[in-house]
Design an enzyme around this catalytic site. Sequence first.
Site, PDB file in Angstrom:
ATOM      1  CB  CYS B 136      46.668   8.626 -27.020  1.00 38.95           C
ATOM      2  SG  CYS B 136      46.816   9.396 -25.874  1.00 38.95           S
ATOM      3  CB  CYS B 139      48.848   7.909 -23.951  1.00 38.13           C
ATOM      4  SG  CYS B 139      47.274   8.329 -23.899  1.00 38.13           S
ATOM      5  CG  ASP B 140      50.754   5.431 -26.475  1.00 45.05           C
ATOM      6  OD1 ASP B 140      51.111   5.228 -25.303  1.00 45.05           O
ATOM      7  OD2 ASP B 140      49.785   5.015 -26.992  1.00 45.05           O
TER       8      ASP B 140
END
Lengths: 114, 308
Positions: B136, B139-140
Amino acid sequence: MLRTNLKHIESEEQFNEIINNNENVMVCCGRMGPMCLPVYDIMENLEEKYPHVKFYDMEFDAPHAHVIRNHPLARTFMGLPFTFYYKNGEAVKATTSIQNKKQVKTILDEYFAK
Amino acid sequence: MDVTHFDAIVLGGGPAGLTAGIYLSRANLKTLIINEGSIGGQMVLTHAVANYPGVLEDSGRNISQIMKEQAKSFGCKIESNVEITKLDLKSSKKMVEIDDDEVFTADVIVIATGGKPRTLGVSNEEKFKGLGISYCATCDGDFYTDKDVVVIGGGNSALEEAVSLTKWVKSITILHQFDNFQAHEKAIYEATNNEKISFILNADVKGFLGENHLSGVKYQDKNTAEIKEITTDGVFIYIGYIPNVDKFKDEISVNERNEIIVDSNMKTNVDGVFAAGDVIQKKFRQVTTAVSDGTIAALSAIEYLQSK
Ligand SMILES: Cc1cc2nc3c(=O)[nH]c(=O)nc-3n(C[C@H](O)[C@H](O)[C@H](O)COP(=O)(O)OP(=O)(O)OC[C@H]3O[C@@H](n4cnc5c(N)ncnc54)[C@H](O)[C@@H]3O)c2cc1C
């Protein structure tokens, strides 16, 4: 604040009070992203089955989240959420990135056995 | 063990399953949705759904929550984040056991178990999840600020996510197993015209390198059969989705890609079992098509029950 049904940790004082005054605490530190949401859902789901464990979330970008972001156990973590398990105030286990229910239950059963 | 009977059980709580739940419970059928993951399925992976008619733009999570509330408002019961431990689809009274301790039966079943990200299945992939391997970018991505990363894949997700990662990272190498992309023109144009992105094509990933943290990728150059290594701070994997059929593919007919074979009424080869959404054999996988399949499966199930 995270939009979950979990109880939120909103300051460092509250965090210290919670981990020091409860034997078993699980804290999921993340954002409202796709890797974090399933973990919050799993925790909400397990609250009833693990009444001896306190379940909390914490916003990853909040200043007080340094207690998790900068914890030695999270030194190599590069995936949200950072999930920590505290026993009598000490972090006994931490995971990075999405986890499924089985993985969470395995840790709860190993570290927080009734 | 207690056994609770329902008129209909829906397996899966993504858009297809939730839609089926809405239609079945609104038809006054006692309905249960059993979902092994989080409600919303793959839809919650989407930060902004902008192509679902009637919704200008919203997060997949919000749309899922509304669908869930809608199903519940008609009396639909939902069990989520559970594990199916036993399943009998062939008998006239279908049976589903969850978490080894609860049993439900039903006259009709709708399978809407969707898909899950395909993994490479190579060495150290699971070990480095969150320690250098991510699925992701949104997200990261910020953990990789000013770092060099590799994106694996050559479809829409891989190219779009690579472009979105350029906000943070210093450089991106896209590793792809073929010499052409399986993506739409816009995604290809944006990725190939981004100066932070370079490409290694015809490359088969063989494993991930590192001790406690990912440090590189090992791959085979398919042009020369040579095994090569690339040093990197992180890897983002986008190599497509596979249908969730492990629990019942011995009972239900699937094609060579493990997609459930249905007729135009979403009926499977097993009497009283219907299927809908990304898990079925079809070309286009979207929220709209999942919702449409869920509707057809539920209406066919209702007709089936009325004819009994
Ligand atoms: C990153 C990403 C972005 C996307 N963006 C868009 C977009 O912008 N617009 C759009 O229209 N579409 C988009 N899609 C596609 C869309 O999300 C899917 O087509 C849609 O969610 C499929 O719905 P479904 O209900 O068939 O399956 P899923 O959404 O996969 O839901 C299936 C559910 O079943 C559960 N399950 C799995 N196995 C079992 C089992 N054995 N028993 C019970 N439950 C089970 C799963 O946990 C899951 O909750 C995107 C997909 C991805 C991955």
